[in-house]
Design a protein around this motif. Structure first.
Motif, PDB file in Angstrom:
ATOM      1  N   LYS A 131      25.640 -74.126   2.704  1.00 47.76           N
ATOM      2  CA  LYS A 131      26.935 -74.730   2.408  1.00 47.76           C
ATOM      3  C   LYS A 131      27.389 -75.630   3.542  1.00 47.76           C
ATOM      4  CE  LYS A 131      30.293 -72.949   0.311  1.00 47.76           C
ATOM      5  NZ  LYS A 131      31.451 -72.132  -0.108  1.00 47.76           N
ATOM      6  N   THR A 132      26.920 -75.359   4.735  1.00 49.67           N
ATOM      7  CA  THR A 132      27.251 -76.247   5.863  1.00 49.67           C
ATOM      8  C   THR A 132      26.553 -77.591   5.694  1.00 49.67           C
ATOM      9  OG1 THR A 132      27.487 -74.352   7.343  1.00 49.67           O
ATOM     10  CG2 THR A 132      27.175 -76.511   8.367  1.00 49.67           C
ATOM     11  N   GLU A 133      25.301 -77.546   5.275  1.00 51.43           N
ATOM     12  CA  GLU A 133      24.533 -78.774   5.072  1.00 51.43           C
ATOM     13  C   GLU A 133      24.938 -79.498   3.788  1.00 51.43           C
ATOM     14  OE1 GLU A 133      20.150 -77.706   6.789  1.00 51.43           O
ATOM     15  OE2 GLU A 133      20.825 -76.574   5.030  1.00 51.43           O
ATOM     16  N   ASP A 134      25.404 -78.749   2.815  1.00 54.44           N
ATOM     17  CA  ASP A 134      25.672 -79.300   1.483  1.00 54.44           C
ATOM     18  C   ASP A 134      26.955 -78.674   0.916  1.00 54.44           C
ATOM     19  OD1 ASP A 134      25.409 -80.521  -0.999  1.00 54.44           O
ATOM     20  OD2 ASP A 134      24.006 -79.014  -1.755  1.00 54.44           O
ATOM     21  N   PRO A 135      28.105 -79.026   1.454  1.00 50.26           N
ATOM     22  CA  PRO A 135      29.354 -78.381   1.030  1.00 50.26           C
ATOM     23  C   PRO A 135      29.734 -78.628  -0.418  1.00 50.26           C
ATOM     24  CG  PRO A 135      29.795 -80.231   2.501  1.00 50.26           C
ATOM     25  CD  PRO A 135      28.333 -79.993   2.541  1.00 50.26           C
ATOM     26  N   THR A 136      29.291 -79.746  -1.014  1.00 52.83           N
ATOM     27  CA  THR A 136      29.619 -80.037  -2.420  1.00 52.83           C
ATOM     28  C   THR A 136      28.620 -79.405  -3.384  1.00 52.83           C
ATOM     29  OG1 THR A 136      28.287 -82.059  -2.571  1.00 52.83           O
ATOM     30  CG2 THR A 136      30.538 -82.276  -1.684  1.00 52.83           C
ATOM     31  N   ARG A 137      27.449 -78.998  -2.894  1.00 55.97           N
ATOM     32  CA  ARG A 137      26.319 -78.454  -3.650  1.00 55.97           C
ATOM     33  C   ARG A 137      25.611 -79.511  -4.487  1.00 55.97           C
ATOM     34  NH1 ARG A 137      24.847 -75.589  -0.682  1.00 55.97           N
ATOM     35  NH2 ARG A 137      23.634 -74.207  -2.059  1.00 55.97           N
ATOM     36  N   PHE A 138      25.987 -80.773  -4.318  1.00 58.90           N
ATOM     37  CA  PHE A 138      25.345 -81.849  -5.077  1.00 58.90           C
ATOM     38  C   PHE A 138      23.875 -82.012  -4.688  1.00 58.90           C
ATOM     39  CE2 PHE A 138      29.015 -84.779  -6.689  1.00 58.90           C
ATOM     40  CZ  PHE A 138      29.556 -83.706  -7.353  1.00 58.90           C
ATOM     41  N   LYS A 139      23.586 -81.938  -3.397  1.00 55.05           N
ATOM     42  CA  LYS A 139      22.204 -82.117  -2.946  1.00 55.05           C
ATOM     43  C   LYS A 139      21.319 -80.977  -3.441  1.00 55.05           C
ATOM     44  CE  LYS A 139      21.731 -83.346   1.383  1.00 55.05           C
ATOM     45  NZ  LYS A 139      21.975 -83.380   2.858  1.00 55.05           N
ATOM     46  N   SER A 140      21.852 -79.772  -3.397  1.00 55.25           N
ATOM     47  CA  SER A 140      21.079 -78.621  -3.869  1.00 55.25           C
ATOM     48  C   SER A 140      20.833 -78.714  -5.367  1.00 55.25           C
ATOM     49  CB  SER A 140      21.825 -77.321  -3.538  1.00 55.25           C
ATOM     50  OG  SER A 140      21.911 -77.133  -2.135  1.00 55.25           O
TER      51      SER A 140
END
Length: 355
Positions: free
Chosen positions: A332-341
């Motif tokens: 979540k630190t790297e991808d707070p929106t979860r769009f990348k995941s």
């Protein structure tokens, strides 16, 4: 004497040739300039030229004019899916505040799967975003706030772009700059409908209809026959799509500032007013879809069904985050929106997705 006459005739002939060459050059130079002037000085909304990128025509707006531009730069940030041409014209509403936060994330992820069909409608020029999007950043000439007039003005520009550059497309779709758009699922959803009929697909954020207080309003002549019944509207925060046939019926009501005027009449934001126009004015109620999601709902989609859904967003509702319920591969630190995941779940072949 005979030699002198021959030499004179030769010089005279050479002089005539030079005169003809000079006249030829001046003629075509003037003709070329006049053609350029007729294109560059045209007072119509559209000035066009062919793009060299895959033979596709791209656009930007400068000084309130829609311009088809030329792009030869490399603009892709992520691997592009081989999905073929998408039969949808997509507009993303954004603004100066989000140029450096929201837009780069979209350019890195889903934009690459409909790059030729997607345009960003904003309020401020940004050369970096314009270049990275293939000159698909549209400066609308509207306000930069979240007020009703600015929102309705931009939505009107989105419709106008579809009328200008969406010829041959079956659908006009709007999303916000905090939406992830799953393009293949969008195409699959819309394939269930006939674009030659009146179709308005979206999702309500209220879970109920809206009503206008007509008794307090001075009714414009164009709305004399509008229904006074409650209506459904598709929230712009989840995205919505309008068939080509219905969008053509909407054209007299939305272009050239007409949508802003209708927003003044309804006293409502742009997405609500589009719902009013569709159902009360044109008699086409919204067709709801459970595959569209905004930041105003808690996401409880099962993980094994995430790939089938069309839009997601992110935010906070009460004390709970409204994120896509996807695990990894980014924290979540790297991808707070979860769009990348989510993007890597859909497209694990992308080079920056962890293996």
């Amino acid at each position: 004497m005979r030699y002198f006459c021959k030499k004179s005739r030769f010089l005279f002939f050479l002089f005539l040739v030079l005169i003809l060459l000079l006249g030829y050059t001046l003629y075509f130079d003037t003709t070329g300039k006049s053609k350029q002037a007729s294109i560059g000085g045209d007072s119509s909304l559209l000035r066009s030229r062919k793009s060299q990128r895959s033979g596709h025509t791209v656009a930007t707006v400068e000084n309130h004019q829609a311009v088809k531009g030329h792009n030869t730069e490399k603009t892709q940030i992520s691997s592009k899916a081989n999905v073929g041409e998408v039969p949808v014209f997509i507009t993303v509403k954004t603004g100066r505040t989000y140029h450096q936060t929201r837009i780069p994330l979209l350019l890195q992820t889903w934009f690459n799967y409909a790059a030729n069909e997607t345009y960003f409608v904003t309020d401020t020029e940004d050369e970096d975003i314009s270049r990275q999007s293939g000159r698909h950043l549209i400066v609308s000439g509207c306000g930069d706030g979240h007020q009703r007039d600015a929102l309705c003005c931009k939505m009107g520009r989105e419709f106008e772009l579809f009328y200008l550059f969406g010829k041959g497309k079956d659908w006009f779709c709007h999303v916000d700059d905090d939406n992830y758009l799953n393009v293949p699922s969008l195409v699959n959803l819309l394939s269930q409908f006939d674009p030659n009929k009146d179709v308005y697909v979206g999702k309500s954020s209220l879970g109920r209809t809206m009503s206008l207080h007509w008794e307090y309003k001075s009714i414009p002549a164009i709305l004399t026959n509008a229904s006074r019944s409650p209506f459904w509207f598709a929230t712009g925060g989840a995205g919505f799509c309008i068939s080509r046939h219905l969008s053509q019926r909407m054209q007299p009501y939305v272009q050239n500032g007409k949508l802003v005027q209708m927003c003044h009449f309804t006293g409502l934001p742009d997405d609500c007013t589009v719902g009013f126009l569709s159902e009360c004015v044109l008699g086409v109620p919204m067709t709801p879809s459970r595959l569209l999601h905004s930041h105003l709902e808690i996401q409880r989609v099962p993980v094994d069904q995430l790939k089938n859904h069309v839009t997601f967003s992110y935010g906070v509702l009460g004390k709970q985050e409204t994120l896509i319920p996807v695990d990894g591969p980014f924290s979540k630190t790297e991808d707070p929106t979860r769009f990348k995941s989510y993007h890597c779940l859909l497209n694990p072949q992308v080079e920056w997705c962890p293996r």
